[in-house]
Design an enzyme around this catalytic site. Structure first.
Site, PDB file in Angstrom:
ATOM      1  N   ASP A   1      12.167   2.636   9.488  1.00  0.00           N
ATOM      2  CA  ASP A   1      11.329   1.648  10.194  1.00  0.00           C
ATOM      3  C   ASP A   1      11.406   1.872  11.703  1.00  0.00           C
ATOM      4  O   ASP A   1      10.394   1.806  12.414  1.00  0.00           O
ATOM      5  CB  ASP A   1      11.791   0.223   9.870  1.00  0.00           C
TER       6      ASP A   1
ATOM      7  N   LYS B   1      16.441  -5.204   1.941  1.00  0.00           N
ATOM      8  CA  LYS B   1      16.813  -4.139   2.879  1.00  0.00           C
ATOM      9  C   LYS B   1      18.279  -4.225   3.325  1.00  0.00           C
ATOM     10  O   LYS B   1      18.888  -3.209   3.632  1.00  0.00           O
ATOM     11  CB  LYS B   1      15.898  -4.174   4.108  1.00  0.00           C
TER      12      LYS B   1
ATOM     13  N   LEU C   1       0.826  -1.215   0.000  1.00  0.00           N
ATOM     14  CA  LEU C   1       0.000   0.000   0.000  1.00  0.00           C
ATOM     15  C   LEU C   1       0.862   1.267   0.000  1.00  0.00           C
ATOM     16  O   LEU C   1       0.336   2.369   0.094  1.00  0.00           O
ATOM     17  CB  LEU C   1      -0.962  -0.012   1.189  1.00  0.00           C
TER      18      LEU C   1
ATOM     19  N   THR D   1      12.042  -2.711   0.226  1.00  0.00           N
ATOM     20  CA  THR D   1      11.361  -3.664   1.101  1.00  0.00           C
ATOM     21  C   THR D   1      11.904  -5.068   0.880  1.00  0.00           C
ATOM     22  O   THR D   1      12.909  -5.255   0.173  1.00  0.00           O
ATOM     23  CB  THR D   1       9.820  -3.554   0.917  1.00  0.00           C
TER      24      THR D   1
HETATM   25  P1  NAP Z   1      12.684 -10.981   8.035  1.00  0.00           P
HETATM   26  O1  NAP Z   1      13.965 -10.220   8.090  1.00  0.00           O
HETATM   27  O2  NAP Z   1      12.467 -12.004   6.999  1.00  0.00           O
HETATM   28  O3  NAP Z   1      12.501 -11.661   9.501  1.00  0.00           O
HETATM   29  C1  NAP Z   1      11.374 -12.408   9.795  1.00  0.00           C
HETATM   30  C2  NAP Z   1      11.458 -12.957  11.221  1.00  0.00           C
HETATM   31  O4  NAP Z   1      10.234 -13.596  11.501  1.00  0.00           O
HETATM   32  C3  NAP Z   1      12.564 -13.984  11.428  1.00  0.00           C
HETATM   33  O5  NAP Z   1      13.133 -13.815  12.690  1.00  0.00           O
HETATM   34  C4  NAP Z   1      11.811 -15.312  11.329  1.00  0.00           C
HETATM   35  O6  NAP Z   1      12.333 -16.339  12.158  1.00  0.00           O
HETATM   36  C5  NAP Z   1      10.460 -14.949  11.883  1.00  0.00           C
HETATM   37  N1  NAP Z   1       9.426 -15.805  11.272  1.00  0.00           N
HETATM   38  C6  NAP Z   1       9.097 -15.867   9.961  1.00  0.00           C
HETATM   39  N2  NAP Z   1       8.095 -16.763   9.788  1.00  0.00           N
HETATM   40  C7  NAP Z   1       7.821 -17.259  11.023  1.00  0.00           C
HETATM   41  C8  NAP Z   1       6.896 -18.226  11.486  1.00  0.00           C
HETATM   42  N3  NAP Z   1       6.044 -18.849  10.642  1.00  0.00           N
HETATM   43  N4  NAP Z   1       6.876 -18.499  12.815  1.00  0.00           N
HETATM   44  C9  NAP Z   1       7.717 -17.869  13.660  1.00  0.00           C
HETATM   45  N5  NAP Z   1       8.621 -16.950  13.273  1.00  0.00           N
HETATM   46  C10 NAP Z   1       8.672 -16.659  11.963  1.00  0.00           C
HETATM   47  O7  NAP Z   1      11.447  -9.976   7.911  1.00  0.00           O
HETATM   48  P2  NAP Z   1      11.353  -8.475   8.474  1.00  0.00           P
HETATM   49  O8  NAP Z   1      11.912  -7.531   7.490  1.00  0.00           O
HETATM   50  O9  NAP Z   1      11.879  -8.468   9.865  1.00  0.00           O
HETATM   51  O10 NAP Z   1       9.786  -8.260   8.482  1.00  0.00           O
HETATM   52  C11 NAP Z   1       8.958  -8.943   9.401  1.00  0.00           C
HETATM   53  C12 NAP Z   1       7.571  -8.346   9.352  1.00  0.00           C
HETATM   54  O11 NAP Z   1       7.629  -7.023   9.882  1.00  0.00           O
HETATM   55  C13 NAP Z   1       7.032  -8.133   7.927  1.00  0.00           C
HETATM   56  O12 NAP Z   1       6.376  -9.255   7.464  1.00  0.00           O
HETATM   57  C14 NAP Z   1       6.098  -6.952   8.088  1.00  0.00           C
HETATM   58  O13 NAP Z   1       4.818  -7.411   8.325  1.00  0.00           O
HETATM   59  C15 NAP Z   1       6.618  -6.253   9.302  1.00  0.00           C
HETATM   60  N6  NAP Z   1       7.110  -4.901   8.997  1.00  0.00           N
HETATM   61  C16 NAP Z   1       6.221  -3.891   9.101  1.00  0.00           C
HETATM   62  C17 NAP Z   1       6.629  -2.613   8.860  1.00  0.00           C
HETATM   63  C18 NAP Z   1       5.620  -1.509   9.007  1.00  0.00           C
HETATM   64  O14 NAP Z   1       5.925  -0.395   8.590  1.00  0.00           O
HETATM   65  N7  NAP Z   1       4.464  -1.735   9.604  1.00  0.00           N
HETATM   66  C19 NAP Z   1       7.938  -2.322   8.474  1.00  0.00           C
HETATM   67  C20 NAP Z   1       8.834  -3.398   8.366  1.00  0.00           C
HETATM   68  C21 NAP Z   1       8.401  -4.672   8.626  1.00  0.00           C
HETATM   69  P3  NAP Z   1      13.631 -17.218  11.757  1.00  0.00           P
HETATM   70  O15 NAP Z   1      14.802 -16.385  12.172  1.00  0.00           O
HETATM   71  O16 NAP Z   1      13.461 -18.460  12.530  1.00  0.00           O
HETATM   72  O17 NAP Z   1      13.556 -17.416  10.260  1.00  0.00           O
END
Ligand code: NAP
Length: 276
Positions: free
Chosen positions: A103, A67, A19, A63
């Site tokens: 972020d 990143k 979005l 994104t």
């Molecule tokens: P990332 O770097 O891929 O990290 C994802 C994390 O979530 C990892 O630690 C992973 O664990 C864990 N994970 C993934 N699937 C899982 C599952 N099924 N059960 C338990 N743990 C799980 O992703 P990211 O960049 O941190 O983003 C994570 C989320 O943050 C995004 O999907 C988004 O919704 C949100 N976000 C929101 C904003 C916003 O502005 N609102 C901004 C940035 C991010 P492992 O280490 O075990 O793989």
């Protein structure tokens, strides 16, 4: 390239459900800035960054999954991006590309406006980019993060590098804290049935803070309210990180409430479509 129109882009893969284009194009229009923000699905981030220089793109949101990888291709970075190890914003300063991370500002603003961080403990679920931004924001705000992650080793690494504590995720039922932050994609559209922690542990937290912004109401938020917790939606962080991008790119005061109403209306329309 742009004939007087400033071009901004989103680099990610996939980008179809984002979005950000809706939010940023609405903000530019509201501010009277002649600009266009386009989502681009990228395969090779290095080539995409070269195009920013050659096409004169004014700014980029970055994104998943780029990143961290994008950092190798930029000319400089702000302190937060370096410490967090992730860039979500590129600024084209006359051909010199600077990386920033908004972020952490998005999360920090969302939490600080409701409960504050100083002296408070927050359980952070996850150890990826969003969790690193959360840990950085909490420590900057004078709070204490406790990292819990599916892969315990990554939680320990993040705790060590950021000055946080780490706990095994399976022991979350024994942790009590002011806040719990979901920094995993669990519960995100289209897998909306997911919840990152067992609902019965939520009573141990005063506030539950979501980073997932689509859907508007995640399973975690619903379970948290049913457990008596106060909640902050992922939309709050999303709008605030986007508003900071507008500020960095244009120098203008971002129309944050208008951006929030725009994104909230789109998310609610999707929810009504599912039930109606
Ligand atoms: P990332 O770097 O891929 O990290 C994802 C994390 O979530 C990892 O630690 C992973 O664990 C864990 N994970 C993934 N699937 C899982 C599952 N099924 N059960 C338990 N743990 C799980 O992703 P990211 O960049 O941190 O983003 C994570 C989320 O943050 C995004 O999907 C988004 O919704 C949100 N976000 C929101 C904003 C916003 O502005 N609102 C901004 C940035 C991010 P492992 O280490 O075990 O793989």
């Amino acid at each position: 390239m742009s004939g007087g129109i400033k071009i901004f882009a989103l680099f990610g893969n996939p980008v179809g459900h984002s979005l950000s284009p809706l939010m940023h194009n609405a903000a530019f229009k509201k501010l009277g800035i002649v600009a266009m923000y386009v989502p681009l699905s990228v395969d090779r981030i290095g080539e995409a960054v070269s195009a920013v220089r050659s096409l004169g793109i004014s700014g980029v949101s970055v994104t998943i999954p780029f990143k961290t990888a994008v950092m190798d291709h930029l000319d400089c970075m702000d302190e937060a991006a370096r410490e967090i190890g992730a860039v979500n914003t590129i600024i084209n300063e006359g051909g010199k590309l600077a990386g920033a991370n908004t972020d952490w500002l998005g999360l920090s603003g969302a939490v600080s406006s409701r409960l504050g961080m100083s002296g408070k403990t927050f359980a952070v679920i996850g150890a990826g980019g969003a969790a690193r931004a959360a840990a950085y924001a909490i420590i900057k705000g004078g709070g204490s993060p406790v990292i819990l992650n599916r892969t315990a080793k990554k939680a320990e690494e993040l705790a060590r590098s950021s000055g946080a504590d780490a706990w095994p995720l399976e022991r979350i039922g024994r942790l009590k804290a002011e806040g719990l932050i979901n920094a995993t994609p669990v519960g995100m559209h289209p897998a909306e049935g997911g919840i990152p922690v067992p609902p019965m542990c939520l009573k141990n937290f005063g506030w539950v803070i979501e980073t997932v912004y689509n859907p508007y109401e995640t399973m975690l938020l619903k379970a948290a309210r049913a457990s008596g917790c106060r909640t902050i939606r992922g939309l709050e962080m999303f709008v605030r990180q986007g508003a900071e991008q507008i500020r960095i790119w244009t120098g203008a005061e971002p129309p944050r409430d208008f951006m929030k109403r725009t994104v909230a209306a789109a998310l609610k329309k999707t929810e009504r479509g599912k039930t109606g």
